[in-house]
Scaffold this motif. Structure first.
Motif, PDB file in Angstrom:
ATOM      1  N   SER A   5      -5.225  18.505  72.351  1.00  0.00           N
ATOM      2  CA  SER A   5      -5.247  18.183  70.928  1.00  0.00           C
ATOM      3  C   SER A   5      -5.919  19.307  70.160  1.00  0.00           C
ATOM      4  CB  SER A   5      -5.980  16.858  70.681  1.00  0.00           C
ATOM      5  OG  SER A   5      -7.331  16.960  71.100  1.00  0.00           O
ATOM      6  N   TRP A  19     -13.807  14.383  61.722  1.00  0.00           N
ATOM      7  CA  TRP A  19     -12.674  14.106  60.841  1.00  0.00           C
ATOM      8  C   TRP A  19     -13.220  13.532  59.533  1.00  0.00           C
ATOM      9  CZ3 TRP A  19      -7.414  14.870  61.435  1.00  0.00           C
ATOM     10  CH2 TRP A  19      -6.588  14.247  60.494  1.00  0.00           C
ATOM     11  N   VAL A  67      -7.286  20.319  66.002  1.00  0.00           N
ATOM     12  CA  VAL A  67      -7.544  19.873  64.642  1.00  0.00           C
ATOM     13  C   VAL A  67      -7.878  21.096  63.811  1.00  0.00           C
ATOM     14  CG1 VAL A  67      -8.921  18.373  63.166  1.00  0.00           C
ATOM     15  CG2 VAL A  67      -8.416  17.682  65.496  1.00  0.00           C
ATOM     16  N   ASN A 108      -8.541  10.213  72.519  1.00  0.00           N
ATOM     17  CA  ASN A 108      -8.949  10.685  71.202  1.00  0.00           C
ATOM     18  C   ASN A 108     -10.438  10.473  70.964  1.00  0.00           C
ATOM     19  OD1 ASN A 108      -8.145  11.851  68.649  1.00  0.00           O
ATOM     20  ND2 ASN A 108      -8.589   9.844  67.763  1.00  0.00           N
ATOM     21  N   SER A 129      -3.884  17.502  62.489  1.00  0.00           N
ATOM     22  CA  SER A 129      -4.171  17.124  63.872  1.00  0.00           C
ATOM     23  C   SER A 129      -2.872  17.077  64.662  1.00  0.00           C
ATOM     24  CB  SER A 129      -4.861  15.764  63.922  1.00  0.00           C
ATOM     25  OG  SER A 129      -5.010  15.324  65.248  1.00  0.00           O
ATOM     26  N   ASN A 151      -6.820  18.217  56.449  1.00  0.00           N
ATOM     27  CA  ASN A 151      -7.061  18.082  57.892  1.00  0.00           C
ATOM     28  C   ASN A 151      -5.711  17.968  58.602  1.00  0.00           C
ATOM     29  OD1 ASN A 151     -10.113  16.383  57.608  1.00  0.00           O
ATOM     30  ND2 ASN A 151      -9.792  18.115  58.920  1.00  0.00           N
TER      31      ASN A 151
END
Length: 798
Positions: free
Chosen positions: A452, A563, A454, A556, A417, A415
């Motif tokens: 943001s 996640w 991801v 966030n 971010s 992952n």
């Protein structure tokens, strides 16, 4: 509110302050040697021999007095003796030029008053904890100082206020717009040696942002001295499971009209928190044990310059920046038990978190002294930039009882971010003491832009395969505008009241490009405050306070991306998350500044938090932010400071509250209520007459109680510290032991879908710390110091 309307409002503020200024009388006072004289009292006397207006001369002997038009007698006085008289007629602004006086011969060139502040001070709307007088905070950082601040608890890597449902942190009256790990990392860049005091504000006035469900904590940094320079260096060694250390220093310079201040802090080391949990499914028990290595690697710095352009105007700039790499290594073992309490299988997960955070703050500010009566205009323009990069790689296998890997159970993924946040804000505050009351008013505009992304890569087959279904790009824009007014007035000799009202407008747009979702939110809210004080005598006072607050979601928490921690556990944000609101009332009685009795009540509406739901069919543990509860708290708080013996000072606090929470969703317990208790005692002993050897004992205990819809078990902590002073107390050696018995351990118990969950974490608190600090340079008079005006936006970047 549009930008045009806001700047029109700023223009109105400047115009209105000039309306009140009326006629100006100015001049300069010099002595018999034609040298300017400071601190001469200059005042006006009307025809009834009543003093109407007054002021003091500045360092260059100049003065300015604002008054109504009319005839007056101007007098210049020093230490009770009148040195000069002149009749004046103030039909328009009047400059009297140079006024020469003969100073009294017995004038003192310098008076130095030395007194030790109390460890705890009580004010109308706040409690002040003087960190510079605390042994327990020496050699540490801001987190260490907050841990021993009355009314504050630092647990589970979070800061909370006792008896309150939420709070935010400020530095020098400016809100910090960070939360969670980011806030903790930032506060660790501030050395406790650079902290003067910590203010606990349970019912904040309307001047402050309405953010923070219940209260504010204001960290006041130490200031430099006038016409001098001073500096200090410090270093500390900490030993817990692993070792850690930090070093830093600060330098301050003030000469004539210029002030320069700076500080830096570097920290590096490792801690080993342990997180455990149990999930009681109908047919199985999942027991999870996660052993971590949290790495601290950070550097932060601060530098600023203030310049006095004129006697009335001060201008300054400031920069604050920091970088950190808080990497984490995890080894997670989940043991699955059958109903017979026999082991069914294991899930073993190893993970590496590579993280890099950076923040930069720029501030430009001015302070304009409109008149000698105390009217001031403060302006701030701020820019804040925050970047966060995180890459989490996990590798998971399911194993049978004998430890062999179950076929086709291997899962590996990465992952990634990235967060890019920026804020621009401008604010203005006016303080205006009038004859009938003291008023303050102002406004603020703030523009936030958060982007943001991801990315998820499946690594099970050994090579990265991009998964677009689990990757996401999210943008969030927010515009906050605020106007406020506050007035303070004395009623007779015994009563004093303060009323305030703050209006905030919020406009938000959240866009998930991957999910093709767009969410907007627009609202206007009013936040009143009220303070009523009755001073029965010099030693006894009663106060009644009320405030309404708002708690906005962090950026966030609005991101809808999932996640994954392992194949059976994930967390996600909620773009539809709404702010929560709270009402807070306090009634207190203070006696002799060492005894306080307080009754308080708070109600939180539309509260939000992370909620973990369990699926007994798939064993999936899903954690999501959601608005789902209301909370009411009523309590009694007692604080007592014992200082009757010169060599012993004891600060004691006791809090008893009844909490009631109700859920709006069926999958949780609909109600949870019960009592909470908290007791703390902080004792400082001077072991010799020169007070160069000091012992400190700090203990707190919190029996079993409730936290929202959860149960919480008992925990306590004992800290012991000693401080040794050398070389006229310029060199300090501190030895500190935290959580001596490793007893700051508690368990949260909650239910969703009628499935019991237990969480028990320990964050490697038991430690030994050895620290040294040395001060040198000149230490005489204070210099101005300031923080940033957009701190609310910074706090929410996590």
């Amino acid at each position: 509110m549009t930008k045009t309307k806001f700047f029109l409002f700023i223009t109105f503020i400047f115009i209105s302050s000039n309306v009140f200024s009326q006629v100006s009388i100015s001049g300069q006072v010099v002595n018999q040697n034609n040298k300017p004289v400071e601190f001469m009292e200059v005042y006006l006397q009307n025809i009834d021999s009543t003093i109407t207006d007054s002021g003091l001369t500045t360092a260059d002997g100049k003065f300015t007095i604002l008054a109504e038009k009319g005839e007056y007698l101007l007098l210049v006085e020093q230490v009770g003796a009148i040195l000069y008289k002149q009749k004046i007629d103030t039909k328009q602004d009047l400059n009297l030029g140079v006024i020469q006086v003969t100073e009294k011969q017995e004038q003192l060139n310098e008076v130095v008053v030395t007194s030790k502040k109390k460890l705890i001070e009580r004010k109308v709307d706040r409690l002040v904890f003087n960190v510079e007088n605390s042994i327990g905070a020496s050699g540490g950082d801001a987190i260490d100082a907050l841990k021993i601040t009355p009314g504050i608890r630092v647990q589970n890597n979070a800061i909370s206020m006792i008896g309150k449902s939420g709070m935010v942190v400020m530095i020098d009256d400016r809100l910090i717009q960070l939360s969670g790990d980011d806030l903790m990392s930032f506060l660790r860049t501030l050395s406790s040696e650079n902290i003067k005091s910590i203010e606990v504000i349970t019912t904040p006035p309307s001047k402050y942002s309405a953010e923070g469900n219940s209260g504010l904590v204001n960290i006041k940094l130490k200031k430099a001295k006038k016409d001098s320079w001073n500096a200090s260096v410090n270093t500390a060694y900490r030993q817990a499971t692993y070792l850690a250390g930090n070093s830093g220093g600060n330098f301050n310079y003030q000469k004539d009209k210029i002030s320069i201040f700076s500080s830096t802090n570097i920290a590096k080391g490792t801690s080993s928190p342990i997180e455990t949990s149990k999930m009681y499914y109908p047919n199985q028990l999942w027991a999870n044990n996660s052993v971590r290595k949290d790495f601290t690697n950070l550097m932060g710095g601060r530098i600023g310059i203030d310049y006095q352009i004129t006697n009335k105007l001060v201008m300054g700039i400031q920069y604050l920046g920091g970088n950190s790499k808080p990497n984490i290594e995890e080894k997670n073992l989940t043991t699955i038990y059958n109903n017979t309490n026999s082991i069914n299988s294991f899930i073993r997960t190893n993970a590496d978190n590579i993280r890099k955070n950076s923040s930069q703050s720029f501030n430009y500010h001015t302070i304009y002294n409109v008149d000698t009566l105390g009217t001031k205009i403060f302006t701030d323009i701020d820019y804040f930039k925050y970047n966060k990069n995180e890459n989490r790689t996990f590798d998971s296998n399911s194993e049978n009882v004998n430890g062999s890997t179950i076929p086709n159970s291997h899962i590996s993924a990465t992952n990634g971010s990235k967060t890019d946040f920026s804020n621009f804000s401008g604010k203005i505050d006016v303080e205006m003491p009038l004859k009938w009351a003291s008023i303050s008013y102002g406004g603020k505009m703030s523009f936030n832009n958060n982007n943001s992304s991801v990315s998820y890569y499946n690594m099970t087959n050994g090579s990265p395969i991009y998964d677009p279904n689990q990757s996401n790009q999210f943008s969030y824009k927010e515009n906050l505008n605020a106007l406020y007014f506050s007035g303070t007035k004395k009623i007779g000799k015994l009563w004093e009241t303060q009323l305030g009202l703050r209006m905030e407008t919020t406009n938000t747009v959240g866009v998930s490009k991957t999910l093709n979702e767009k969410n907007t939110n627009n609202y206007v809210k009013f936040f009143p405050t009220l303070y009523l004080i009755y001073n029965h005598s010099d030693n006894n006072s009663f106060s009644l306070n009320y405030s309404k607050r708002i708690n906005r979601p962090s950026f966030n928490s609005l991101n809808p991306f999932r996640w994954y921690d392992n194949p059976y556990s994930y967390s996600e944000g909620n773009p539809f998350l709404q702010p929560s609101y709270s009402h807070n009332i306090e009634l207190s009685f203070t006696h002799n500044q060492n005894l306080e009795n307080k009754i308080y009540y708070s109600k939180t509406e539309n509260g939000f938090s992370q909620l973990t739901t369990l699926d007994e069919n798939t064993n999936i543990q899903a954690t999501k932010y959601i608005n789902f509860f209301d909370t009411e708290i009523i309590g009694i708080s007692e604080s007592y400071i014992y200082d009757k013996i010169k060599w012993w000072e004891s600060v004691n606090s006791l809090d008893l509250s009844y909490n009631k929470s109700s859920s709006k969703i069926l999958i949780t317990n609909q109600n949870r209520e019960g009592f909470n208790y908290y007791f703390s005692t902080n004792n400082t002993f001077n072991l010799n007459r020169k007070k160069t050897i000091v012992l400190n004992l700090n203990f707190w205990i919190s029996p079993s109680g409730v936290d929202g819809l959860d149960k919480i078990t008992e925990s306590n902590q004992l800290d012991v510290a000693m401080k040794f002073f050398f070389f006229n107390k310029n060199l300090q050696l501190s030895v500190v032991g935290n959580d001596i018995f490793s007893s700051n351990r508690f368990t949260y118990i909650s239910y969703t879908n009628n499935i019991k969950q237990e969480y028990k974490n320990y964050y490697d608190i038991r430690s030994f710390r050895l620290s040294l600090s040395y001060k040198f340079g000149s230490t005489k008079i204070n210099v101005k110091k300031r923080n940033f005006g957009n701190e609310e936006e910074k706090r929410r970047t996590n």
